[in-house]
Design a protein around this motif. Structure first.
Motif, PDB file in Angstrom:
ATOM      1  N   VAL A  58       0.845  -1.175  -0.083  1.00  0.00           N
ATOM      2  CA  VAL A  58       0.086   0.024   0.028  1.00  0.00           C
ATOM      3  C   VAL A  58       0.878   1.293  -0.021  1.00  0.00           C
ATOM      4  O   VAL A  58       0.556   1.996  -0.754  1.00  0.00           O
ATOM      5  N   ILE A  59       1.937   1.166   0.776  1.00  0.00           N
ATOM      6  CA  ILE A  59       2.887   2.414   1.006  1.00  0.00           C
ATOM      7  C   ILE A  59       3.422   2.493  -0.488  1.00  0.00           C
ATOM      8  O   ILE A  59       3.915   3.697  -0.838  1.00  0.00           O
ATOM      9  N   GLN A  60       3.888   1.737  -1.049  1.00  0.00           N
ATOM     10  CA  GLN A  60       4.702   1.469  -2.290  1.00  0.00           C
ATOM     11  C   GLN A  60       3.581   2.261  -3.419  1.00  0.00           C
ATOM     12  O   GLN A  60       4.175   3.030  -4.231  1.00  0.00           O
ATOM     13  N   ARG A  61       2.234   1.808  -3.461  1.00  0.00           N
ATOM     14  CA  ARG A  61       1.434   2.552  -4.193  1.00  0.00           C
ATOM     15  C   ARG A  61       1.184   3.697  -3.802  1.00  0.00           C
ATOM     16  O   ARG A  61       1.034   4.827  -4.761  1.00  0.00           O
ATOM     17  N   PHE A  62       1.381   4.399  -2.607  1.00  0.00           N
ATOM     18  CA  PHE A  62       1.082   5.811  -2.504  1.00  0.00           C
ATOM     19  C   PHE A  62       2.266   6.621  -3.021  1.00  0.00           C
ATOM     20  O   PHE A  62       2.134   7.689  -3.663  1.00  0.00           O
ATOM     21  N   SER A  63       3.457   5.917  -2.989  1.00  0.00           N
ATOM     22  CA  SER A  63       4.732   6.730  -3.610  1.00  0.00           C
ATOM     23  C   SER A  63       4.747   6.545  -5.051  1.00  0.00           C
ATOM     24  O   SER A  63       5.191   7.492  -5.526  1.00  0.00           O
ATOM     25  N   THR A  64       4.034   5.807  -5.589  1.00  0.00           N
ATOM     26  CA  THR A  64       3.813   5.745  -7.020  1.00  0.00           C
ATOM     27  C   THR A  64       2.441   6.021  -7.664  1.00  0.00           C
ATOM     28  O   THR A  64       2.025   5.737  -8.601  1.00  0.00           O
ATOM     29  N   LEU A 133       7.264   1.120   6.908  1.00  0.00           N
ATOM     30  CA  LEU A 133       6.089   1.717   6.849  1.00  0.00           C
ATOM     31  C   LEU A 133       5.825   3.281   6.832  1.00  0.00           C
ATOM     32  O   LEU A 133       4.457   3.504   6.424  1.00  0.00           O
ATOM     33  N   SER A 134       6.982   3.742   6.936  1.00  0.00           N
ATOM     34  CA  SER A 134       6.850   5.579   6.842  1.00  0.00           C
ATOM     35  C   SER A 134       6.884   5.688   5.573  1.00  0.00           C
ATOM     36  O   SER A 134       7.526   5.242   4.627  1.00  0.00           O
ATOM     37  N   PRO A 135       6.036   6.954   5.379  1.00  0.00           N
ATOM     38  CA  PRO A 135       6.340   7.387   3.930  1.00  0.00           C
ATOM     39  C   PRO A 135       7.550   8.087   3.438  1.00  0.00           C
ATOM     40  O   PRO A 135       8.002   7.821   2.248  1.00  0.00           O
ATOM     41  N   MET A 136       8.482   8.255   4.532  1.00  0.00           N
ATOM     42  CA  MET A 136       9.692   8.610   4.099  1.00  0.00           C
ATOM     43  C   MET A 136      10.712   7.460   3.967  1.00  0.00           C
ATOM     44  O   MET A 136      11.802   7.532   3.196  1.00  0.00           O
ATOM     45  N   GLY A 137      10.258   6.086   4.209  1.00  0.00           N
ATOM     46  CA  GLY A 137      11.111   4.931   3.858  1.00  0.00           C
ATOM     47  C   GLY A 137      12.032   4.898   4.961  1.00  0.00           C
ATOM     48  O   GLY A 137      12.216   5.425   5.934  1.00  0.00           O
ATOM     49  N   PRO A 138      12.918   3.605   4.815  1.00  0.00           N
ATOM     50  CA  PRO A 138      13.888   3.472   5.556  1.00  0.00           C
ATOM     51  C   PRO A 138      15.200   4.582   5.566  1.00  0.00           C
ATOM     52  O   PRO A 138      15.217   5.018   4.499  1.00  0.00           O
ATOM     53  N   ARG A 139      15.873   4.650   6.634  1.00  0.00           N
ATOM     54  CA  ARG A 139      16.856   5.652   6.938  1.00  0.00           C
ATOM     55  C   ARG A 139      18.186   5.029   6.401  1.00  0.00           C
ATOM     56  O   ARG A 139      18.174   3.813   6.608  1.00  0.00           O
ATOM     57  N   ASN A 140      18.969   5.639   5.985  1.00  0.00           N
ATOM     58  CA  ASN A 140      20.187   5.034   5.730  1.00  0.00           C
ATOM     59  C   ASN A 140      21.219   5.065   6.756  1.00  0.00           C
ATOM     60  O   ASN A 140      22.279   5.743   6.811  1.00  0.00           O
ATOM     61  N   ILE A 141      20.733   4.386   7.941  1.00  0.00           N
ATOM     62  CA  ILE A 141      21.816   3.903   8.909  1.00  0.00           C
ATOM     63  C   ILE A 141      22.334   2.723   9.263  1.00  0.00           C
ATOM     64  O   ILE A 141      21.369   1.747   9.108  1.00  0.00           O
ATOM     65  N   SER A 142      23.168   2.362  10.086  1.00  0.00           N
ATOM     66  CA  SER A 142      23.636   1.070  10.346  1.00  0.00           C
ATOM     67  C   SER A 142      22.556   0.594  11.349  1.00  0.00           C
ATOM     68  O   SER A 142      22.175   1.373  12.141  1.00  0.00           O
ATOM     69  N   ASP A 143      22.435  -0.703  11.551  1.00  0.00           N
ATOM     70  CA  ASP A 143      21.800  -1.638  12.817  1.00  0.00           C
ATOM     71  C   ASP A 143      22.377  -0.892  14.140  1.00  0.00           C
ATOM     72  O   ASP A 143      21.844  -0.780  15.103  1.00  0.00           O
ATOM     73  N   GLU A 144      23.565  -0.769  14.124  1.00  0.00           N
ATOM     74  CA  GLU A 144      24.427  -0.388  15.309  1.00  0.00           C
ATOM     75  C   GLU A 144      23.978   0.959  15.743  1.00  0.00           C
ATOM     76  O   GLU A 144      23.481   1.506  16.968  1.00  0.00           O
ATOM     77  N   GLU A 145      23.807   2.082  14.881  1.00  0.00           N
ATOM     78  CA  GLU A 145      23.238   3.298  14.932  1.00  0.00           C
ATOM     79  C   GLU A 145      21.657   3.168  15.563  1.00  0.00           C
ATOM     80  O   GLU A 145      21.432   3.951  16.393  1.00  0.00           O
TER      81      GLU A 145
END
Length: 178
Positions: A58-64, A133-145
């Motif tokens: 659904v979120i993918q559909r929102f973005s496109t 699930l966020s409209p902004m999508g995943p953040r580009n940070i490590s698992d440790e961060e």
């Protein structure tokens, strides 16, 4: 006339109690997609992993979203009032609670010496899921961060709970209800 009435009644009952068919999440009508996902009990009967996969679609559909989909979604959102809003909140809460329940069930099977590492991994996985699930999508940070952020937030929360400004039991109850 009686046969016609019985047939009409039978058809009405069928449409009232039948399961809502699952729409095609890639190409289906946006109205049907939103109604099934946010308002139907049938969506909540699906396994949690399936619901999470469909929510991501659904979120993918929102973005496109096309302009037709945008208009349909705006009309659908404009119709949301009182009991529909309550139903959406209930369904969203069920997804989150089922996600937590799944993790809690898995925790019981973790050997005693591995619980800390399992908990760290689970916190990171849940953070990634919420980001997906966020409209902004995943953040580009490590698992440790991510884990460091979670631990820092937990420390701030513990400090706040110990302070004079700590929420009352009533505040905590309202938060849990929400």
């Amino acid at each position: 006339a009686v046969a016609l009435l019985v047939t009409a009644l039978g058809i009405g009952v069928y449409y009232a109690v039948r399961p809502i068919p699952r729409p095609d999440y890639e190409t289906g009508d946006m109205d049907d997609l939103l109604e099934y996902t946010l308002l139907s009990d049938d969506f909540n009967k699906l396994p949690i992993d399936e619901r999470m996969r469909l929510l991501k679609q659904v979120i993918q559909r929102f973005s496109t979203m096309s302009s037709d989909d945008s208009v349909a979604m705006a009309a659908w959102a404009a119709a949301i009032k009182d009991e529909l809003r309550d139903k959406i909140m209930k369904n969203a809460s069920l997804v989150v609670m089922d996600l937590w329940d799944k993790q809690a069930s898995d925790y019981r099977a973790v050997p005693e010496g591995e619980k800390d590492q399992w908990m760290d991994k689970t916190v990171v996985d849940l953070m990634k899921t919420m980001e997906d699930l966020s409209p902004m999508g995943p953040r580009n940070i490590s698992d440790e961060e991510r884990l460091a952020e979670a631990k820092a937030q937990a420390a701030r929360d513990q400090k706040q709970l110990r302070s004079d400004d700590a929420p009352s039991s009533g505040d905590l109850g309202r938060m849990a209800d929400f």
